[in-house]
Design an enzyme around this catalytic site. Sequence first.
Site, PDB file in Angstrom:
ATOM      1  N   SER A 167       0.840  -1.202   0.000  1.00 15.45           N
ATOM      2  CA  SER A 167       0.000   0.000   0.000  1.00 15.45           C
ATOM      3  C   SER A 167       0.868   1.241   0.000  1.00 15.45           C
ATOM      4  O   SER A 167       1.664   1.462   0.917  1.00 15.45           O
ATOM      5  CB  SER A 167      -0.900   0.000   1.241  1.00 15.45           C
ATOM      6  OG  SER A 167      -1.343   1.320   1.522  1.00 15.45           O
ATOM      7  N   GLN A 169      -0.242   4.133   0.444  1.00 15.74           N
ATOM      8  CA  GLN A 169      -0.705   5.032   1.516  1.00 15.74           C
ATOM      9  C   GLN A 169       0.008   4.700   2.821  1.00 15.74           C
ATOM     10  O   GLN A 169       0.413   5.597   3.558  1.00 15.74           O
ATOM     11  CB  GLN A 169      -2.220   4.937   1.657  1.00 15.74           C
ATOM     12  CG  GLN A 169      -2.928   5.497   0.428  1.00 15.74           C
ATOM     13  CD  GLN A 169      -4.438   5.361   0.480  1.00 15.74           C
ATOM     14  OE1 GLN A 169      -4.987   4.823   1.436  1.00 15.74           O
ATOM     15  NE2 GLN A 169      -5.103   5.843  -0.556  1.00 15.74           N
ATOM     16  N   ASP A 316      -6.596   0.341  -8.865  1.00 15.85           N
ATOM     17  CA  ASP A 316      -7.755   1.225  -9.038  1.00 15.85           C
ATOM     18  C   ASP A 316      -8.476   0.999 -10.370  1.00 15.85           C
ATOM     19  O   ASP A 316      -9.564   1.532 -10.579  1.00 15.85           O
ATOM     20  CB  ASP A 316      -7.311   2.698  -8.949  1.00 15.85           C
ATOM     21  CG  ASP A 316      -6.840   3.067  -7.549  1.00 15.85           C
ATOM     22  OD1 ASP A 316      -7.217   2.374  -6.575  1.00 15.85           O
ATOM     23  OD2 ASP A 316      -6.083   4.053  -7.416  1.00 15.85           O
TER      24      ASP A 316
END
Length: 435
Positions: A167, A169, A316
């Site tokens: 990830s 993030q 995504d």
Amino acid sequence: MVTLEPARKPLKGALRVPGDKSISHRAVILGGIARGTTEITGFLPGADCLATVRCMQALGVTVEVLAPDHLKVTGVGLEGLREPADVLDVGNSGTTIRLLAGLVAGRPYLTVLTGDASIRRRPMDRVAVPLRQMGAQVDGREGGRLAPLVIRGGGLRPIHYRSPVASAQVKSAVLLAGLSAEGETGVTEPARSRDHTERMLAGFGARVRVEGTTAWVEGRPRLEGQRLEVPGDISSAAFFLVAAALVPGSEVLIENVGVNPTRTGILDALRAMGAPIEVLNLREAAGEPVADLLVRGGQALRGTVIAGNLIPRLIDEIPVLAVAAAVAEGPTEIRDAAELRVKESDRIAAVAAELRKLGARVEERPDGMIIEGGARLQGGQVESHGDHRLAMALAVAAQVAAGPVQIAGAEAVGVSFPGFFEHLQALRRGGGAAE
Ligand code: S3P
């Protein structure tokens, strides 16, 4: 509610998609903690990135909006950030809450971060755990698993964190926290996620090292304001790549798209399905590779397998790839993608439910789905689940459906792609317009 008729003729034209969402967030954050001014062009004025702007303003940074996609950020340096007077609201933006959690974990005051209903369902322990290891106090609902997050920062020590998830993030939260610690902070991931933070930190003057799937940053750097030109978002371009690949006779040129190799899994997957995509005019801007993408439609697509290290490179784009898979010949298997369950919606359940309403055959798996392929999609009523990418994927499905498709909650597109429907209409009329 938006109603879309099927495309009756090829999609044609050239267009520019708005700026990259991931890069736009990072530009405002790093600009805010640098010294001097950072001028950002090609900024994405979508709801998510505007949430980051408001949060950075609440932390004491001046951001002037010269035009919707043109910002001037007056950096205050890390030390110049101040305790926000109120709760920071990130809206729907996972990138904002996780990156800012990392940033404020290093600052010696209290920050409370929250967001909309979707954000308050998404896992935050993935950032709370490493930030606590570094010495921050991080709390929240369910013991810090869910937002609102309450962070009392400061006094951090560097760590080498081995993240259980690939990830960007999480990686970025730890690296941003590491800026406040003395010494080198590192993150190792199970597979390489997007590396915009590492590239941009280096561009601002931080010492960054990357070894395989580990990224290191040296704390307390001197960051200098930059001029940044944000490339178009390949995750937004993806909707037109698939739409053009599916509608026979289409020819669409998408100019100025970021083609960072950690983001181009969509090109690999579509090519594996038999879609001809050309990468033209490859160049570099703001430390990121950029190109024009030309796609021609009408080749019969075939099913494929999407799994393993490819997943973070197209995470995504899976909703829109599922649309391509539904009409391709033969089955498509998507696995190793359990992360989809904790995105803006549960994208495995939501994609399966909505595509079935249009006649696709989709089997849910805990970590992906099997899409049977060969469907002749029909018209019908579908819903976005408040998820921008699902709304746009369904709009692509509508292009090749047999009848009109009504999309409830279509306004969610504004999170990442204001103007999406206008661009789609322009291509349907045969003359895509540049931004
Ligand atoms: C992002 C990272 C990805 C991606 C999201 C943007 C970023 O999330 O899905 O849209 O800008 O860092 P994860 O880090 O949860 O994989």
